[in-house]
Design a protein around this motif. Structure first.
Motif, PDB file in Angstrom:
ATOM      1  N   HIS A 133      46.610  80.217  82.003  1.00 58.29           N
ATOM      2  CA  HIS A 133      47.552  79.382  82.302  1.00 58.29           C
ATOM      3  C   HIS A 133      48.056  78.569  80.963  1.00 58.29           C
ATOM      4  O   HIS A 133      47.107  78.124  80.200  1.00 58.29           O
ATOM      5  CB  HIS A 133      47.212  78.289  83.351  1.00 58.29           C
ATOM      6  CG  HIS A 133      48.253  77.549  83.834  1.00 58.29           C
ATOM      7  ND1 HIS A 133      49.289  77.865  84.686  1.00 58.29           N
ATOM      8  CD2 HIS A 133      48.671  76.190  83.407  1.00 58.29           C
ATOM      9  CE1 HIS A 133      50.423  76.969  84.701  1.00 58.29           C
ATOM     10  NE2 HIS A 133      49.839  75.750  84.099  1.00 58.29           N
ATOM     11  N   VAL A 134      49.312  78.416  80.807  1.00 54.71           N
ATOM     12  CA  VAL A 134      49.754  77.765  79.628  1.00 54.71           C
ATOM     13  C   VAL A 134      50.562  76.485  79.986  1.00 54.71           C
ATOM     14  O   VAL A 134      51.370  76.377  80.825  1.00 54.71           O
ATOM     15  CB  VAL A 134      50.788  78.436  78.889  1.00 54.71           C
ATOM     16  CG1 VAL A 134      51.288  77.798  77.540  1.00 54.71           C
ATOM     17  CG2 VAL A 134      50.251  79.819  78.472  1.00 54.71           C
ATOM     18  N   LEU A 135      49.976  75.222  79.365  1.00 57.41           N
ATOM     19  CA  LEU A 135      50.510  73.913  79.602  1.00 57.41           C
ATOM     20  C   LEU A 135      51.063  73.535  78.316  1.00 57.41           C
ATOM     21  O   LEU A 135      50.625  73.785  77.160  1.00 57.41           O
ATOM     22  CB  LEU A 135      49.549  72.967  80.146  1.00 57.41           C
ATOM     23  CG  LEU A 135      48.949  73.099  81.195  1.00 57.41           C
ATOM     24  CD1 LEU A 135      47.619  73.553  81.168  1.00 57.41           C
ATOM     25  CD2 LEU A 135      48.759  71.548  82.045  1.00 57.41           C
ATOM     26  N   GLY A 136      52.543  73.246  78.156  1.00 60.29           N
ATOM     27  CA  GLY A 136      53.107  72.794  76.845  1.00 60.29           C
ATOM     28  C   GLY A 136      54.727  73.087  76.988  1.00 60.29           C
ATOM     29  O   GLY A 136      55.244  73.386  78.033  1.00 60.29           O
ATOM     30  N   ALA A 137      55.299  73.095  75.936  1.00 56.77           N
ATOM     31  CA  ALA A 137      56.836  73.016  75.948  1.00 56.77           C
ATOM     32  C   ALA A 137      57.267  73.666  74.648  1.00 56.77           C
ATOM     33  O   ALA A 137      56.363  73.474  73.554  1.00 56.77           O
ATOM     34  CB  ALA A 137      57.344  71.610  76.277  1.00 56.77           C
ATOM     35  N   GLY A 138      58.345  73.663  74.609  1.00 55.89           N
ATOM     36  CA  GLY A 138      59.138  74.054  73.325  1.00 55.89           C
ATOM     37  C   GLY A 138      58.685  75.526  72.691  1.00 55.89           C
ATOM     38  O   GLY A 138      58.148  76.421  73.457  1.00 55.89           O
ATOM     39  N   THR A 139      58.929  75.536  71.473  1.00 57.66           N
ATOM     40  CA  THR A 139      58.729  77.100  70.763  1.00 57.66           C
ATOM     41  C   THR A 139      57.351  76.995  70.656  1.00 57.66           C
ATOM     42  O   THR A 139      56.878  78.257  70.722  1.00 57.66           O
ATOM     43  CB  THR A 139      59.325  76.805  69.378  1.00 57.66           C
ATOM     44  OG1 THR A 139      58.771  75.793  68.714  1.00 57.66           O
ATOM     45  CG2 THR A 139      60.838  76.876  69.475  1.00 57.66           C
ATOM     46  N   LEU A 187      43.811  75.077  72.296  1.00 55.97           N
ATOM     47  CA  LEU A 187      44.943  74.191  71.735  1.00 55.97           C
ATOM     48  C   LEU A 187      45.724  74.966  70.550  1.00 55.97           C
ATOM     49  O   LEU A 187      45.380  75.231  69.560  1.00 55.97           O
ATOM     50  CB  LEU A 187      44.323  72.840  71.293  1.00 55.97           C
ATOM     51  CG  LEU A 187      43.370  72.131  72.363  1.00 55.97           C
ATOM     52  CD1 LEU A 187      41.855  72.529  72.339  1.00 55.97           C
ATOM     53  CD2 LEU A 187      43.430  70.711  72.083  1.00 55.97           C
ATOM     54  N   VAL A 188      47.059  74.646  70.748  1.00 55.18           N
ATOM     55  CA  VAL A 188      47.944  75.190  69.694  1.00 55.18           C
ATOM     56  C   VAL A 188      48.860  74.239  69.611  1.00 55.18           C
ATOM     57  O   VAL A 188      49.688  73.591  70.505  1.00 55.18           O
ATOM     58  CB  VAL A 188      48.575  76.280  70.298  1.00 55.18           C
ATOM     59  CG1 VAL A 188      49.777  76.759  69.194  1.00 55.18           C
ATOM     60  CG2 VAL A 188      47.817  77.560  70.404  1.00 55.18           C
ATOM     61  N   GLU A 189      48.737  73.347  68.340  1.00 57.84           N
ATOM     62  CA  GLU A 189      49.576  72.180  68.259  1.00 57.84           C
ATOM     63  C   GLU A 189      50.492  72.212  67.077  1.00 57.84           C
ATOM     64  O   GLU A 189      49.940  72.782  65.818  1.00 57.84           O
ATOM     65  CB  GLU A 189      48.640  71.122  68.146  1.00 57.84           C
ATOM     66  CG  GLU A 189      47.829  70.768  69.391  1.00 57.84           C
ATOM     67  CD  GLU A 189      47.117  69.476  68.851  1.00 57.84           C
ATOM     68  OE1 GLU A 189      46.480  69.230  67.707  1.00 57.84           O
ATOM     69  OE2 GLU A 189      46.707  69.047  69.980  1.00 57.84           O
ATOM     70  N   THR A 190      51.793  72.055  67.149  1.00 58.34           N
ATOM     71  CA  THR A 190      52.809  71.719  65.961  1.00 58.34           C
ATOM     72  C   THR A 190      53.113  70.388  65.705  1.00 58.34           C
ATOM     73  O   THR A 190      53.744  69.919  64.761  1.00 58.34           O
ATOM     74  CB  THR A 190      54.007  72.678  66.252  1.00 58.34           C
ATOM     75  OG1 THR A 190      54.645  72.277  67.159  1.00 58.34           O
ATOM     76  CG2 THR A 190      53.453  74.134  66.387  1.00 58.34           C
ATOM     77  N   ASP A 197      52.415  61.479  69.086  1.00 53.74           N
ATOM     78  CA  ASP A 197      53.621  61.882  69.417  1.00 53.74           C
ATOM     79  C   ASP A 197      53.876  62.502  70.929  1.00 53.74           C
ATOM     80  O   ASP A 197      55.069  62.544  71.316  1.00 53.74           O
ATOM     81  CB  ASP A 197      54.394  62.882  68.440  1.00 53.74           C
ATOM     82  CG  ASP A 197      54.412  62.134  67.228  1.00 53.74           C
ATOM     83  OD1 ASP A 197      54.193  61.228  66.854  1.00 53.74           O
ATOM     84  OD2 ASP A 197      54.629  63.020  66.162  1.00 53.74           O
ATOM     85  N   ARG A 198      52.976  62.957  71.596  1.00 56.06           N
ATOM     86  CA  ARG A 198      53.063  63.617  72.814  1.00 56.06           C
ATOM     87  C   ARG A 198      52.417  62.903  73.952  1.00 56.06           C
ATOM     88  O   ARG A 198      52.185  63.296  75.092  1.00 56.06           O
ATOM     89  CB  ARG A 198      52.599  64.975  73.038  1.00 56.06           C
ATOM     90  CG  ARG A 198      53.512  65.872  71.681  1.00 56.06           C
ATOM     91  CD  ARG A 198      52.771  67.281  71.786  1.00 56.06           C
ATOM     92  NE  ARG A 198      51.623  67.293  70.854  1.00 56.06           N
ATOM     93  CZ  ARG A 198      50.541  67.753  71.221  1.00 56.06           C
ATOM     94  NH1 ARG A 198      50.440  67.876  72.683  1.00 56.06           N
ATOM     95  NH2 ARG A 198      49.421  67.728  70.398  1.00 56.06           N
ATOM     96  N   ASN A 199      51.607  61.842  73.556  1.00 52.90           N
ATOM     97  CA  ASN A 199      50.786  60.992  74.466  1.00 52.90           C
ATOM     98  C   ASN A 199      51.648  59.779  74.966  1.00 52.90           C
ATOM     99  O   ASN A 199      51.749  58.933  74.288  1.00 52.90           O
ATOM    100  CB  ASN A 199      49.589  60.723  73.741  1.00 52.90           C
ATOM    101  CG  ASN A 199      48.819  59.774  74.691  1.00 52.90           C
ATOM    102  OD1 ASN A 199      48.770  59.778  76.054  1.00 52.90           O
ATOM    103  ND2 ASN A 199      47.746  58.968  74.218  1.00 52.90           N
ATOM    104  N   GLU A 251      41.026  75.117  68.409  1.00 54.82           N
ATOM    105  CA  GLU A 251      42.462  74.766  67.854  1.00 54.82           C
ATOM    106  C   GLU A 251      42.804  75.874  67.158  1.00 54.82           C
ATOM    107  O   GLU A 251      42.188  75.889  66.157  1.00 54.82           O
ATOM    108  CB  GLU A 251      42.351  73.351  67.339  1.00 54.82           C
ATOM    109  CG  GLU A 251      43.658  72.798  66.931  1.00 54.82           C
ATOM    110  CD  GLU A 251      43.803  71.436  66.721  1.00 54.82           C
ATOM    111  OE1 GLU A 251      44.884  71.097  66.007  1.00 54.82           O
ATOM    112  OE2 GLU A 251      42.563  70.760  66.579  1.00 54.82           O
ATOM    113  N   VAL A 252      43.857  76.414  67.266  1.00 54.30           N
ATOM    114  CA  VAL A 252      44.224  77.700  66.342  1.00 54.30           C
ATOM    115  C   VAL A 252      45.811  77.701  66.153  1.00 54.30           C
ATOM    116  O   VAL A 252      46.450  77.011  67.102  1.00 54.30           O
ATOM    117  CB  VAL A 252      43.848  78.983  67.072  1.00 54.30           C
ATOM    118  CG1 VAL A 252      42.216  79.026  67.033  1.00 54.30           C
ATOM    119  CG2 VAL A 252      44.592  79.244  68.521  1.00 54.30           C
ATOM    120  N   PRO A 253      46.308  78.332  65.085  1.00 51.25           N
ATOM    121  CA  PRO A 253      47.952  78.334  65.183  1.00 51.25           C
ATOM    122  C   PRO A 253      48.298  79.493  66.244  1.00 51.25           C
ATOM    123  O   PRO A 253      47.547  80.198  66.687  1.00 51.25           O
ATOM    124  CB  PRO A 253      48.088  79.100  63.748  1.00 51.25           C
ATOM    125  CG  PRO A 253      46.736  79.697  63.363  1.00 51.25           C
ATOM    126  CD  PRO A 253      45.640  78.680  63.677  1.00 51.25           C
ATOM    127  N   GLY A 254      49.518  79.405  66.734  1.00 50.87           N
ATOM    128  CA  GLY A 254      49.948  80.286  67.570  1.00 50.87           C
ATOM    129  C   GLY A 254      49.736  81.785  67.367  1.00 50.87           C
ATOM    130  O   GLY A 254      49.481  82.580  68.325  1.00 50.87           O
TER     131      GLY A 254
END
Length: 451
Positions: free
Chosen positions: A291-297, A388-391, A396-398, A417-420
């Motif tokens: 399951h993916v939680l998130g938004a944007g690219t 966790l994939v974070e850009t 800024d998201r909390n 935590e890794v790049p996409g």
């Protein structure tokens, strides 16, 4: 009367292009080998009059060889090829050249004739060997120069123009030949983006004007955009045949190209776009569901990579119109979608919680935590496998304060935590860790040496 029987049409108005009657192409059970190497095996196709068909497939699949069979340059070991009802291998070179024109992949010419003379060579099949150019011939040459935007090059030697310009000159020669069938081998290979589009727009105009066109095209997106139909060749056989949407599928690309790719409709053209990903050679067995939680690219990229790898994906909550929502919709991924700028409803939150627990592995891709989504941290607390994939920084998201920040930091500590680009490796790793932890007995249950 077949197209091969038609002469130069001296009674035609020279200012007007020849009226071409569309011709069909029939390929019946054709096979061809070069020595012990079987290049084509039992190929059967029918290309309808006025159709634009693209041959696609990996290098060495037989695309160019099949084009050469249709043109008559090669003869099959078995089977037959007819153009407009005529066996092309039973015709003289001049007669077959009145049926079929060819734009080869290699447009290098070994002489230094002016561009206009090169284009005029397309008229040779329409007149006797030593006769001079007729008004029809000259008019056809000028039309071809204009259509390909090479008129300004007409007096320049062919060996002094660029590779892209030379490609357009050779296309002009084929247009001047005025055949009902045109074959093109990688017609955009040496062109910049602008001229690629111009060339294929011109080819579409030729199709609308009566030509049957077959092209080997390596760019799958251009093929999908301009061709009526695609024939996917692999290992010398037809792997798929039909409209671009039915041929360019994730499964077909995986089987024929050994490619990890997703196929989505372009929001601009509506035709298929192909996004291929490099194989993640570090990834082990992948989980069945994520399951993916998130938004944007960030989330959109994760969804695409997981889907391309064959992982069952669910997404949400995500706002309508978000890049992640659009990607999920185009791939048919189960999505819990909310109205823009609105809090998820109780039912939507319950649905997401159920998906998180059912998946067992969750990817947080620029997940925004606010008053409306804070309750989703509860099932995440219970999830063993987190990536966790974070850009963007979590600050800024909390929008839920210090408690959310502390819980998110704990996710970082126990997750990966890794790049996409490495999400497949990450979900494989956390899934393996979870399996090992479940299969290992607790430390205090092991027998002591004194027992």
């Amino acid at each position: 009367m077949t197209s091969a029987d038609r002469g130069s049409g001296a009674d035609r108005d020279p200012a007007r292009e020849a009226d071409l009657e569309p011709a069909s192409i029939s390929i019946a059970n054709c096979s061809l080998s070069f020595g012990d190497l079987e290049v084509l095996e039992d190929i059967s196709l029918t290309i309808e009059p006025g159709e634009f068909v693209g041959f696609v497939g990996p290098n060495g699949a037989g695309k160019t060889t099949l084009l050469r069979l249709i043109s008559g340059a090669l003869e099959p070991d078995s089977g037959s090829i007819e153009v407009d009802g005529t066996d092309v291998h039973g015709l003289s070179s001049r007669a077959s050249s009145r049926l079929v024109s060819v734009v080869p992949q290699d447009t290098t010419l070994s002489f230094s004739f002016p561009v206009r003379d090169v284009v005029e060579m397309g008229r040779h099949p329409h007149r006797s060997r030593f006769s001079s150019a007729t008004p029809d011939d000259r008019a056809a040459v000028e039309r071809a120069l204009e259509r390909t935007r090479t008129a300004e090059l007409a007096d320049r030697p062919i060996d002094e123009v660029s590779g892209g310009q030379r490609q357009r000159v050779v296309l002009a020669r084929a247009i001047a030949q005025e055949t009902p069938v045109m074959l093109l081998d990688e017609p955009t290979a040496s062109l910049d983006v602008n001229h690629q589009v111009e060339t294929l727009e011109l080819v579409r105009e030729l199709v609308e004007g009566g030509r049957t066109v077959v092209a080997a095209i390596h760019d799958l997106e251009l093929a999908a955009r301009y061709c009526d139909r695609l024939v996917l060749l692999a290992d010398g056989q037809v792997a798929a045949d039909g409209p671009p949407s039915s041929v360019l599928t994730r499964e077909a690309l995986a089987d024929s190209f050994d490619a990890n790719a997703v196929v989505t409709p372009s929001p601009v053209t509506g035709t298929e776009t192909v996004t291929a990903f490099a194989a993640d050679r570090e990834a082990g067995p992948l989980p069945d569901r994520v399951h993916v939680l998130g938004a944007g690219t960030a989330a959109a990229g994760v969804i695409a990579r997981l889907e391309a790898a064959g992982v069952g994906v669910s997404v949400g909550p995500v706002s309508s119109g978000d890049a992640a929502a659009e990607t999920a919709h185009s791939l048919g991924v189960k999505t819990v979608e909310t109205e823009p700028f609105a809090r998820p409803s109780s039912a939507e939150l319950e649905s997401v919680e159920s998906l998180i627990r059912a998946a067992g592995t969750a990817v947080l891709a620029d997940f925004v935590v606010g008053a409306g989504t804070q309750s989703l941290l509860d099932p995440l607390d219970e999830t063993d496998s987190l990536v966790l994939v974070e850009t963007r920084p979590f600050a800024d998201r909390n929008f839920a304060g210090g408690e959310a920040r502390e819980r998110y930091e704990r996710y970082r500590e126990r997750g990966l935590e890794v790049p996409g680009s490495r999400v497949l490796e990450a979900v494989s790793t956390v899934g393996s860790d979870r399996s090992r932890s479940r299969s290992s007995p607790p430390a205090d249950s092991a027998e002591s040496p004194d027992d």
